[in-house]
Design a protein around this motif. Structure first.
Motif, short mmCIF file in Angstrom:
data_model
loop_
_atom_site.label_atom_id
_atom_site.label_comp_id
_atom_site.label_asym_id
_atom_site.label_seq_id
_atom_site.Cartn_x
_atom_site.Cartn_y
_atom_site.Cartn_z
N LYS A 1 -52.82 -35.72 51.33
CA LYS A 1 -52.75 -37.16 52.31
C LYS A 1 -51.49 -37.39 53.00
O LYS A 1 -50.59 -36.25 52.82
CB LYS A 1 -52.76 -38.17 51.16
CG LYS A 1 -53.94 -38.51 50.31
CD LYS A 1 -55.23 -38.80 51.08
CE LYS A 1 -56.45 -38.69 50.19
NZ LYS A 1 -57.61 -38.95 51.11
N CYS B 1 -45.99 -44.74 57.97
CA CYS B 1 -47.32 -44.40 58.77
C CYS B 1 -46.66 -42.97 59.34
O CYS B 1 -45.73 -42.53 59.35
CB CYS B 1 -47.85 -45.10 59.80
SG CYS B 1 -46.81 -45.20 61.41
N THR C 1 -50.26 -39.34 64.64
CA THR C 1 -51.05 -38.20 64.69
C THR C 1 -51.71 -38.07 66.02
O THR C 1 -52.31 -38.73 66.35
CB THR C 1 -51.74 -38.16 63.36
OG1 THR C 1 -51.33 -38.57 62.15
CG2 THR C 1 -52.66 -36.87 63.35
N ARG D 1 -52.72 -41.27 67.07
CA ARG D 1 -53.42 -42.45 66.17
C ARG D 1 -52.23 -42.77 65.20
O ARG D 1 -51.38 -41.81 64.61
CB ARG D 1 -54.54 -41.72 65.34
CG ARG D 1 -55.45 -41.09 66.25
CD ARG D 1 -56.84 -40.58 65.33
NE ARG D 1 -56.45 -39.83 64.40
CZ ARG D 1 -55.99 -38.48 64.23
NH1 ARG D 1 -56.41 -37.94 65.59
NH2 ARG D 1 -55.67 -37.80 63.35
N GLU E 1 -51.82 -43.37 61.37
CA GLU E 1 -52.51 -43.12 60.28
C GLU E 1 -51.65 -43.50 59.02
O GLU E 1 -50.37 -43.36 58.95
CB GLU E 1 -52.96 -41.54 59.88
CG GLU E 1 -53.68 -40.93 61.04
CD GLU E 1 -55.14 -41.36 61.07
OE1 GLU E 1 -55.47 -42.32 60.27
OE2 GLU E 1 -55.90 -41.00 61.93
N TYR F 1 -54.70 -41.15 54.72
CA TYR F 1 -55.20 -40.21 55.69
C TYR F 1 -55.33 -39.10 55.10
O TYR F 1 -53.98 -38.57 54.63
CB TYR F 1 -54.40 -40.32 57.17
CG TYR F 1 -54.92 -39.40 58.09
CD1 TYR F 1 -55.99 -39.35 58.73
CD2 TYR F 1 -53.99 -38.36 58.46
CE1 TYR F 1 -56.45 -38.47 59.56
CE2 TYR F 1 -54.48 -37.32 59.19
CZ TYR F 1 -55.45 -37.39 59.84
OH TYR F 1 -55.79 -36.41 60.59
#
Length: 366
Positions: free
Chosen positions: A303, A321, A324, A346, A348, A352
């Motif tokens: 992750k 976060c 990405t 993004r 994530e 994720y």
């Protein structure tokens, strides 16, 4: 993180020659007699990845850093190593420390290079090493049964879990099968790793061939490939002598031209890396900025916080976060800002699962 790979094999199969070539050093003295490698030699090499070069070409950083692979050249093993023959005890201790085993098997004839058993038979050689490792594992597990049994009677949950694994592994080894073939549940993975069994290590067979067989292999390499497939292992064909010559060439175009004349598309190092990544279930993510572009290796399935932790523990502990960008988007659009403008960056969160090739910027607060 890269990965740590122990190069093992019988004496005089080309282990040290391969080590020298792969690490482009002369750290291991390759000579025509057994046990020329007494202490394990260690070499680190940058893992070639064309994606890293492409990202660097776009980001134009001051520094480019590849992820690393570590090779450990371990002393040759002989029959009886599990009982301390040759350099057995040292061999077994060294192999316990590596992530994966790269077993070099001799698949070439050369009357000028002696074989410890007097003839060329790579299947026999591989079986010799596997047998010694299994015998060592059997002895290790048998010693654990009594103390674990006593603890289990006191309802020690960890002991109960370990004893069940030990008994199942013993049964498998007694059937002549390596511990890596044991079906281990997700709940038991950590406990199984804690047993530190030699035959639980993922194995990559490296068939060392004469130069003429480097591109196509030969009858001996076919036998090893079939054996590896049966074991769920991997195998590659390499000429250590060719790798030695390639290592002496500094220019990339010169290397490519030399390989082309031999009918080869890539170096043995590239083959080992690809097979090793597959064997260990590894992937690469990237970080990119004006100061540095760097590749990082993690386990497939990790992750975002775990990926952040490979850079620094604080990144994982204070993870907020991960900004990405997919590799293809970064390259197609021409960089970070263009990817942002196109809505391809993004944010994530903790759940994720990192994808191979992701470019990531971690936000954290400690």
């Amino acid at each position: 993180m890269g990965f740590n790979c122990g190069i093992v094999g019988l004496p005089n199969v080309g282990k040290s020659t391969l080590f020298n070539a792969l690490t482009a050093t002369a750290a291991a003295e390759a000579q025509n007699f057994p046990f020329c490698t007494i202490e394990p030699n260690t070499g680190r090499v940058g893992i070639p990845d064309s994606r890293l070069d492409t990202i660097a070409g776009i980001a134009n950083p001051k520094k480019v850093v590849s992820t690393q692979m570590e090779f450990v050249d371990i002393a040759g093993l002989v029959r009886g190593a599990s009982k301390g023959e040759g350099l057995g005890n040292q061999f077994l201790a060294n192999i316990r420390e590596v992530d994966a085993v790269l077993q070099v098997v001799r698949c070439f004839e050369d009357e000028n290079i002696t074989h410890v058993d007097g003839s060329i038979d790579p299947l026999r050689d591989a079986e010799t090493i596997e047998t010694e490792l299994m015998l060592a594992d059997l002895e290790s597990l048998e010693k654990r049964v009594t103390p674990l049994t006593k603890k289990s009677r006191g309802n020690d949950k960890d002991a109960i879990q370990q004893l069940a694994l030990v008994e199942r592994a013993l049964e498998l080894l007694q059937e002549g099968k390596p511990a890596r073939m044991l079906d281990v549940s997700n709940e038991d993975v950590k406990a199984f790793k804690g047993l530190q069994l030699l035959t639980s290590k993922p194995i990559l067979y490296v068939c060392n061939v004469e130069e003429d067989s480097a591109a196509t292999g030969n009858e001996l390499t076919k036998k090893i490939a079939a054996m590896a497939a049966d074991q769920g292992a991997e195998s590659v064909v390499i000429s250590a002598r060719i790798e030695e010559e390639v290592a002496q060439l500094d220019d990339a175009d010169e290397k490519a031209e030399f390989l082309e004349t031999l009918g080869l598309e890539e170096t043995g190092l590239a083959q080992v890396i690809r097979a090793g990544y597959s064997l260990l279930g590894l992937i690469t993510f990237f970080t990119a900025g004006p100061q540095e572009v760097r590749a990082w290796t993690i386990t497939d399935g990790d992750k975002a916080p775990q990926a952040a932790g490979t850079i620094h523990g604080d990144f994982e502990r204070g993870f907020i976060c991960a900004e990405t960008i997919a590799y293809d988007d970064f390259v197609t659009l021409g960089g970070e800002q263009a990817s942002k403008d196109a809505g391809k960056m993004r944010q994530e969160g903790r759940d994720y699962t990192v994808q191979d090739g992701d470019l990531m910027l971690f936000r954290f607060n400690v």
